[in-house]
Scaffold this motif. Structure first.
Motif, mmCIF file in Angstrom:
data_model
loop_
_atom_site.group_PDB
_atom_site.id
_atom_site.type_symbol
_atom_site.label_atom_id
_atom_site.label_comp_id
_atom_site.label_asym_id
_atom_site.label_seq_id
_atom_site.Cartn_x
_atom_site.Cartn_y
_atom_site.Cartn_z
ATOM 1 N N MET A 1 38.493 36.403 34.607
ATOM 2 C CA MET A 1 39.779 36.832 34.106
ATOM 3 C C MET A 1 40.820 35.737 34.287
ATOM 4 S SD MET A 1 39.946 40.736 35.437
ATOM 5 C CE MET A 1 38.963 40.500 36.890
ATOM 6 N N HIS A 2 40.828 35.134 35.477
ATOM 7 C CA HIS A 2 41.809 34.092 35.743
ATOM 8 C C HIS A 2 41.644 32.921 34.777
ATOM 9 C CE1 HIS A 2 41.736 36.082 39.792
ATOM 10 N NE2 HIS A 2 43.032 36.000 39.583
ATOM 11 N N MET A 3 40.397 32.506 34.548
ATOM 12 C CA MET A 3 40.158 31.385 33.642
ATOM 13 C C MET A 3 40.625 31.720 32.232
ATOM 14 S SD MET A 3 36.593 29.569 34.650
ATOM 15 C CE MET A 3 35.659 30.817 35.488
ATOM 16 N N LEU A 4 40.284 32.907 31.769
ATOM 17 C CA LEU A 4 40.684 33.330 30.430
ATOM 18 C C LEU A 4 42.201 33.320 30.313
ATOM 19 C CD1 LEU A 4 39.298 36.323 28.415
ATOM 20 C CD2 LEU A 4 41.738 35.985 28.642
ATOM 21 N N LEU A 5 42.887 33.947 31.253
ATOM 22 C CA LEU A 5 44.344 34.012 31.198
ATOM 23 C C LEU A 5 44.966 32.617 31.233
ATOM 24 C CD1 LEU A 5 44.855 37.049 33.586
ATOM 25 C CD2 LEU A 5 45.399 37.002 31.137
ATOM 26 N N ALA A 6 44.482 31.765 32.128
ATOM 27 C CA ALA A 6 45.030 30.410 32.240
ATOM 28 C C ALA A 6 44.790 29.617 30.959
ATOM 29 C CB ALA A 6 44.414 29.692 33.444
ATOM 30 N N ASP A 7 43.573 29.644 30.464
ATOM 31 C CA ASP A 7 43.230 28.863 29.277
ATOM 32 C C ASP A 7 43.972 29.357 28.035
ATOM 33 O OD1 ASP A 7 41.719 26.737 28.068
ATOM 34 O OD2 ASP A 7 40.414 28.256 27.171
ATOM 35 N N GLN A 8 44.271 30.635 27.996
ATOM 36 C CA GLN A 8 44.986 31.200 26.847
ATOM 37 C C GLN A 8 46.502 31.132 27.017
ATOM 38 O OE1 GLN A 8 43.529 32.282 23.890
ATOM 39 N NE2 GLN A 8 41.798 31.233 24.828
ATOM 40 N N GLY A 9 46.959 30.476 28.077
ATOM 41 C CA GLY A 9 48.391 30.290 28.285
ATOM 42 C C GLY A 9 49.128 31.570 28.648
ATOM 43 N N GLN A 10 48.429 32.512 29.232
ATOM 44 C CA GLN A 10 49.032 33.788 29.611
ATOM 45 C C GLN A 10 49.501 33.716 31.063
ATOM 46 O OE1 GLN A 10 49.172 36.435 27.208
ATOM 47 N NE2 GLN A 10 48.592 34.647 26.014
ATOM 48 N N SER A 11 50.614 34.344 31.340
ATOM 49 C CA SER A 11 51.064 34.418 32.728
ATOM 50 C C SER A 11 50.634 35.761 33.301
ATOM 51 C CB SER A 11 52.580 34.251 32.814
ATOM 52 O OG SER A 11 53.220 35.271 32.083
ATOM 53 N N TRP A 12 50.475 35.804 34.601
ATOM 54 C CA TRP A 12 50.103 37.047 35.261
ATOM 55 C C TRP A 12 50.635 37.025 36.683
ATOM 56 C CZ3 TRP A 12 46.688 33.022 34.694
ATOM 57 C CH2 TRP A 12 46.024 32.561 35.830
ATOM 58 N N LYS A 13 50.785 38.205 37.198
ATOM 59 C CA LYS A 13 51.196 38.365 38.592
ATOM 60 C C LYS A 13 50.017 38.972 39.329
ATOM 61 C CE LYS A 13 54.327 40.771 41.633
ATOM 62 N NZ LYS A 13 54.970 42.054 41.817
ATOM 63 N N GLU A 14 49.650 38.340 40.403
ATOM 64 C CA GLU A 14 48.502 38.804 41.165
ATOM 65 C C GLU A 14 48.949 39.236 42.558
ATOM 66 O OE1 GLU A 14 44.001 37.400 42.235
ATOM 67 O OE2 GLU A 14 45.439 35.887 41.624
ATOM 68 N N GLU A 15 48.444 40.375 42.966
ATOM 69 C CA GLU A 15 48.671 40.840 44.325
ATOM 70 C C GLU A 15 47.344 40.782 45.062
ATOM 71 O OE1 GLU A 15 50.700 44.624 44.545
ATOM 72 O OE2 GLU A 15 51.822 44.138 42.709
ATOM 73 N N VAL A 16 47.254 39.877 46.002
ATOM 74 C CA VAL A 16 46.035 39.730 46.785
ATOM 75 C C VAL A 16 46.075 40.761 47.912
ATOM 76 C CG1 VAL A 16 44.659 38.181 48.228
ATOM 77 C CG2 VAL A 16 45.862 37.291 46.210
ATOM 78 N N VAL A 17 45.008 41.503 48.035
ATOM 79 C CA VAL A 17 44.911 42.561 49.033
ATOM 80 C C VAL A 17 44.087 42.053 50.208
ATOM 81 C CG1 VAL A 17 44.072 44.902 49.468
ATOM 82 C CG2 VAL A 17 45.057 44.317 47.229
#
Length: 193
Positions: A1-17
Motif C-alpha cells: 500500500m505504501h509503495m502504491l501510494l508513494a509512487d502514485q503521488g498520493q499523500s496519506w496519514k499513518e497512525e502506527v500502533v
C-alpha cells in the motif's frame, strides 16, 4: 500500500500502533476481524491489506485496461498472496527450523511469476499489460522482502530481477524505498526476516 501510494503521488496519514496499545484491546475490539491494517478513505473504512490494495487500485485506475487484464491481475495477485502466506507461516511459526527448507523451495515458489512477464514482452513490461497495477506493487513488495530473507533468490530469474530493478527505479518509488520511513520500518512484527 505504501509503495502504491508513494509512487502514485498520493499523500496519506499513518497512525502506527504500538504493541502496548494493541494489547490493551480496545482498538483490536473495534477492528473488523480484530486485526490491522485499517484504512479510512472518506466515508469508507476498510480492513484487510488486499482489500485496501484493490480499493486503491480501482480508485487510481491500476486494475488493467479491460476485464481480461483485470482477471489476469487477480490471478497474479492471488499467487502473490499464496506465497505471502507461506512466508508468514515461516516467519511467525517456524523460522529457525524451517528457513533452510523454505529457501531451498523458494525457486519453485518464484518460478510461476516469470511466466506472466515472459508473456508480456519480458523486460519491457509490467506483470500484465503496459501500465503499472496494484498487483505490481504487491509482487514487488513480496520480492523485496524475499531478497532480504535470501539475497540471491532472484539470481536465476532474469525477468524477475529486471522487473524488480525496473520498478525500483521509478522516481517516486525509488525515493520512497530509500526514505527513512521505509528503510527503518521492520519488515515483520517479530523482527525475523
Amino acid at each position: 500500500m505504501h509503495m502504491l501510494l508513494a509512487d502514485q503521488g498520493q499523500s496519506w496519514k499513518e497512525e502506527v500502533v504500538t504493541m502496548e496499545t494493541w494489547m490493551k484491546g480496545s482498538l483490536k475490539a473495534s477492528c473488523l476481524y480484530g486485526q490491522l491494517p485499517k484504512f479510512q478513505d472518506g466515508d469508507i473504512t476498510l480492513y484487510q491489506s488486499n482489500a485496501i490494495l484493490r480499493h486503491l487500485g480501482r480508485s487510481l485506475g491500476l486494475c488493467g485496461k479491460d476485464q481480461q487484464e483485470a482477471a489476469l491481475l487477480d490471478v497474479v495477485n492471488n499467487g502473490v498472496e499464496d506465497l505471502r502466506c507461506k512466508y508468514a507461516l515461516l516467519i511467525y511459526t517456524n523460522y529457525e527450523a524451517g528457513k533452510e527448507e523454505y529457501v531451498k523451495a523458494l525457486p519453485g515458489y518464484l518460478k510461476p511469476f516469470e511466466t506472466p512477464l515472459s508473456q508480456n514482452k519480458g523486460v519491457q513490461a509490467f506483470i500484465v499489460g503496459n501500465q503499472i497495477s496494484f498487483a505490481d506493487y504487491n509482487l514487488l513488495d513480496l520480492l523485496l522482502i524475499h531478497r532480504v530473507l535470501a539475497p540471491s533468490c532472484l539470481d536465476s530469474f532474469p525477468l524477475l530481477s529486471a522487473y524488480v530493478a525496473r520498478l525500483s527505479t521509478r522516481p517516486k518509488l525509488k525515493a520512497f524505498l530509500s526514505s527513512p520511513e521505509h528503510v527503518n520500518r521492520p519488515i515483520n512484527g517479530n523482527g525475523k526476516q
